[in-house]
Scaffold this motif. Structure first.
Motif, PDB file in Angstrom:
ATOM      1  N   PRO A   1       0.831  -1.212   0.000  1.00 21.31           N
ATOM      2  CA  PRO A   1       0.000   0.000   0.000  1.00 21.31           C
ATOM      3  C   PRO A   1       0.859   1.254   0.000  1.00 21.31           C
ATOM      4  CG  PRO A   1      -0.862  -1.606   1.554  1.00 21.31           C
ATOM      5  CD  PRO A   1       0.454  -2.142   1.058  1.00 21.31           C
ATOM      6  N   ALA A   2       0.568   2.150  -0.930  1.00 21.88           N
ATOM      7  CA  ALA A   2       1.354   3.375  -1.070  1.00 21.88           C
ATOM      8  C   ALA A   2       0.443   4.518  -1.493  1.00 21.88           C
ATOM      9  CB  ALA A   2       2.460   3.175  -2.108  1.00 21.88           C
ATOM     10  N   PHE A   3       0.780   5.709  -1.041  1.00 24.99           N
ATOM     11  CA  PHE A   3       0.044   6.905  -1.410  1.00 24.99           C
ATOM     12  C   PHE A   3       0.889   7.733  -2.359  1.00 24.99           C
ATOM     13  CE2 PHE A   3      -1.813   5.784   2.678  1.00 24.99           C
ATOM     14  CZ  PHE A   3      -3.161   5.924   2.422  1.00 24.99           C
ATOM     15  N   ILE A   4       0.299   8.134  -3.470  1.00 26.73           N
ATOM     16  CA  ILE A   4       0.919   9.103  -4.370  1.00 26.73           C
ATOM     17  C   ILE A   4       0.232  10.419  -4.042  1.00 26.73           C
ATOM     18  CG2 ILE A   4       1.291   9.809  -6.746  1.00 26.73           C
ATOM     19  CD1 ILE A   4       1.256   6.860  -7.525  1.00 26.73           C
ATOM     20  N   THR A   5       1.005  11.411  -3.649  1.00 17.68           N
ATOM     21  CA  THR A   5       0.433  12.661  -3.142  1.00 17.68           C
ATOM     22  C   THR A   5       0.885  13.861  -3.953  1.00 17.68           C
ATOM     23  OG1 THR A   5       2.261  13.048  -1.606  1.00 17.68           O
ATOM     24  CG2 THR A   5       0.433  11.712  -0.796  1.00 17.68           C
ATOM     25  N   GLU A   6       0.213  14.973  -3.705  1.00 11.62           N
ATOM     26  CA  GLU A   6       0.589  16.284  -4.237  1.00 11.62           C
ATOM     27  C   GLU A   6       0.710  16.274  -5.762  1.00 11.62           C
ATOM     28  OE1 GLU A   6       4.107  16.972  -1.926  1.00 11.62           O
ATOM     29  OE2 GLU A   6       2.946  17.408  -0.130  1.00 11.62           O
ATOM     30  N   HIS A   7      -0.406  16.008  -6.427  1.00  8.83           N
ATOM     31  CA  HIS A   7      -0.452  15.954  -7.884  1.00  8.83           C
ATOM     32  C   HIS A   7      -0.314  17.360  -8.481  1.00  8.83           C
ATOM     33  CE1 HIS A   7      -2.105  12.133  -6.715  1.00  8.83           C
ATOM     34  NE2 HIS A   7      -2.201  11.736  -7.952  1.00  8.83           N
ATOM     35  N   PRO A   8       0.206  17.450  -9.708  1.00  5.79           N
ATOM     36  CA  PRO A   8       0.249  18.755 -10.385  1.00  5.79           C
ATOM     37  C   PRO A   8      -1.165  19.298 -10.615  1.00  5.79           C
ATOM     38  CG  PRO A   8       1.657  17.156 -11.506  1.00  5.79           C
ATOM     39  CD  PRO A   8       0.871  16.405 -10.482  1.00  5.79           C
ATOM     40  N   ALA A   9      -1.316  20.609 -10.536  1.00  5.93           N
ATOM     41  CA  ALA A   9      -2.628  21.240 -10.700  1.00  5.93           C
ATOM     42  C   ALA A   9      -3.237  20.920 -12.065  1.00  5.93           C
ATOM     43  CB  ALA A   9      -2.508  22.749 -10.508  1.00  5.93           C
ATOM     44  N   GLU A  10      -2.419  20.742 -13.091  1.00  4.17           N
ATOM     45  CA  GLU A  10      -2.932  20.435 -14.425  1.00  4.17           C
ATOM     46  C   GLU A  10      -3.659  19.098 -14.466  1.00  4.17           C
ATOM     47  OE1 GLU A  10       0.366  23.202 -14.590  1.00  4.17           O
ATOM     48  OE2 GLU A  10       0.358  21.117 -13.924  1.00  4.17           O
ATOM     49  N   MET A  11      -3.299  18.196 -13.570  1.00  3.16           N
ATOM     50  CA  MET A  11      -3.909  16.863 -13.545  1.00  3.16           C
ATOM     51  C   MET A  11      -5.117  16.795 -12.625  1.00  3.16           C
ATOM     52  SD  MET A  11      -0.587  14.397 -13.406  1.00  3.16           S
ATOM     53  CE  MET A  11      -1.611  12.954 -13.275  1.00  3.16           C
ATOM     54  N   SER A  12      -5.359  17.826 -11.866  1.00  2.02           N
ATOM     55  CA  SER A  12      -6.395  17.787 -10.829  1.00  2.02           C
ATOM     56  C   SER A  12      -7.244  19.053 -10.865  1.00  2.02           C
ATOM     57  CB  SER A  12      -5.732  17.644  -9.457  1.00  2.02           C
ATOM     58  OG  SER A  12      -4.801  16.611  -9.452  1.00  2.02           O
ATOM     59  N   PRO A  13      -8.097  19.201 -11.871  1.00  2.00           N
ATOM     60  CA  PRO A  13      -8.811  20.464 -12.044  1.00  2.00           C
ATOM     61  C   PRO A  13      -9.814  20.798 -10.942  1.00  2.00           C
ATOM     62  CG  PRO A  13      -9.613  18.823 -13.584  1.00  2.00           C
ATOM     63  CD  PRO A  13      -8.414  18.243 -12.918  1.00  2.00           C
ATOM     64  N   LEU A  14     -10.251  19.819 -10.163  1.00  2.00           N
ATOM     65  CA  LEU A  14     -11.219  20.093  -9.099  1.00  2.00           C
ATOM     66  C   LEU A  14     -10.579  20.142  -7.715  1.00  2.00           C
ATOM     67  CD1 LEU A  14     -14.117  17.789 -10.337  1.00  2.00           C
ATOM     68  CD2 LEU A  14     -13.889  20.253 -10.655  1.00  2.00           C
ATOM     69  N   ALA A  15      -9.275  19.859  -7.632  1.00  2.00           N
ATOM     70  CA  ALA A  15      -8.587  19.812  -6.341  1.00  2.00           C
ATOM     71  C   ALA A  15      -8.024  21.186  -5.976  1.00  2.00           C
ATOM     72  CB  ALA A  15      -7.462  18.790  -6.380  1.00  2.00           C
ATOM     73  N   LYS A  16      -8.045  21.462  -4.683  1.00  2.00           N
ATOM     74  CA  LYS A  16      -7.538  22.736  -4.174  1.00  2.00           C
ATOM     75  C   LYS A  16      -6.014  22.786  -4.307  1.00  2.00           C
ATOM     76  CE  LYS A  16      -8.547  25.878  -0.514  1.00  2.00           C
ATOM     77  NZ  LYS A  16      -9.513  26.075   0.548  1.00  2.00           N
ATOM     78  N   TYR A  17      -5.514  23.965  -4.608  1.00  2.00           N
ATOM     79  CA  TYR A  17      -4.076  24.164  -4.724  1.00  2.00           C
ATOM     80  C   TYR A  17      -3.423  23.933  -3.367  1.00  2.00           C
ATOM     81  CZ  TYR A  17      -6.294  28.583  -3.542  1.00  2.00           C
ATOM     82  OH  TYR A  17      -7.114  29.531  -2.988  1.00  2.00           O
ATOM     83  N   HIS A  18      -2.192  23.420  -3.400  1.00  2.00           N
ATOM     84  CA  HIS A  18      -1.456  23.114  -2.174  1.00  2.00           C
ATOM     85  C   HIS A  18      -1.142  24.408  -1.431  1.00  2.00           C
ATOM     86  CE1 HIS A  18       1.529  21.402   0.526  1.00  2.00           C
ATOM     87  NE2 HIS A  18       1.136  20.203   0.116  1.00  2.00           N
ATOM     88  N   ARG A  19      -1.298  24.384  -0.134  1.00  2.00           N
ATOM     89  CA  ARG A  19      -1.102  25.591   0.679  1.00  2.00           C
ATOM     90  C   ARG A  19       0.345  26.039   0.735  1.00  2.00           C
ATOM     91  NH1 ARG A  19      -5.523  23.956   5.280  1.00  2.00           N
ATOM     92  NH2 ARG A  19      -6.665  22.722   3.778  1.00  2.00           N
ATOM     93  N   ALA A  20       1.291  25.102   0.567  1.00  2.00           N
ATOM     94  CA  ALA A  20       2.696  25.457   0.720  1.00  2.00           C
ATOM     95  C   ALA A  20       3.544  25.210  -0.525  1.00  2.00           C
ATOM     96  CB  ALA A  20       3.290  24.678   1.900  1.00  2.00           C
ATOM     97  N   LYS A  21       2.996  24.498  -1.510  1.00  2.00           N
ATOM     98  CA  LYS A  21       3.790  24.121  -2.682  1.00  2.00           C
ATOM     99  C   LYS A  21       3.089  24.570  -3.955  1.00  2.00           C
ATOM    100  CE  LYS A  21       5.681  20.159  -0.234  1.00  2.00           C
ATOM    101  NZ  LYS A  21       5.737  18.702  -0.156  1.00  2.00           N
ATOM    102  N   PRO A  22       3.490  25.719  -4.512  1.00  2.00           N
ATOM    103  CA  PRO A  22       2.842  26.235  -5.727  1.00  2.00           C
ATOM    104  C   PRO A  22       2.910  25.233  -6.885  1.00  2.00           C
ATOM    105  CG  PRO A  22       4.342  27.870  -4.787  1.00  2.00           C
ATOM    106  CD  PRO A  22       4.561  26.585  -4.044  1.00  2.00           C
TER     107      PRO A  22
END
Length: 173
Positions: free
Chosen positions: A21-42
């Protein structure tokens, strides 16, 4: 498009290596149009996916609740649609208007029964476990009726046979 290229690279180089089991996190904004932008990582979003045995089981993210940023992302996605990306989203103005009325901080995750079934039955494609046949592509289309075949006449004849037994058929005969 850039998002499809990144998605393909992740699929080829990373996802299959997630045996435990593994988590892939912090996707690029281009791949996640409905996800909120990361608070610390532009450029990144607050999103993760859970992978087990090389298969995605769960997708989760903080919902983007800024209508102005959402419109910008929809515009970028629309450009991707025009470029031939069949997975890109089209602009949903009704959704943006709803965001203008206020969406509180929201998050969610999805672990569909179809993905879980795919995992438990060791299938590689989600289409192999879909319950709704209309969602699956037909392997072999049925042959066309022979020339002169009158399907309506056959239905009327069957309805007449049913009516002969005293049952009122639904076809109006």
């Amino acid at each position: 498009t850039t998002s499809r290229l990144v998605d393909s690279l992740v699929g080829e180089l990373l996802e299959d290596t997630c045996v435990n089991p593994a988590f892939i996190t912090e996707h690029p904004a281009e791949m996640s149009p409905l996800a909120k932008y990361h608070r610390a990582k532009p450029g990144l979003t607050e999103r993760f996916e859970l992978f087990v045995a090389g298969k995605e089981l769960c997708n989760a993210y903080t919902e983007l609740n800024n209508p102005f940023v959402q419109r910008e992302r929809f515009a970028a996605q629309s450009a991707d649609v025009d470029a031939g990306d069949d997975e890109a989203m089209v602009k949903d103005e009704d959704f943006c208007v709803a965001l203008e009325h206020g969406l509180p901080p929201t998050g969610g995750w999805g672990c569909g029964i179809d993905r879980l079934t795919m995992f438990l039955t060791n299938k590689n494609s989600i289409r192999e476990v879909l319950l709704f046949p209309a969602m699956k592509p037909e392997q072999n289309a049925p042959p066309p009726p022979p020339p002169g075949d009158d399907a309506d006449a056959k239905i009327r004849a069957l309805c007449a046979q049913v009516a002969a037994f005293g049952v009122k058929p639904c076809c109006g005969v």
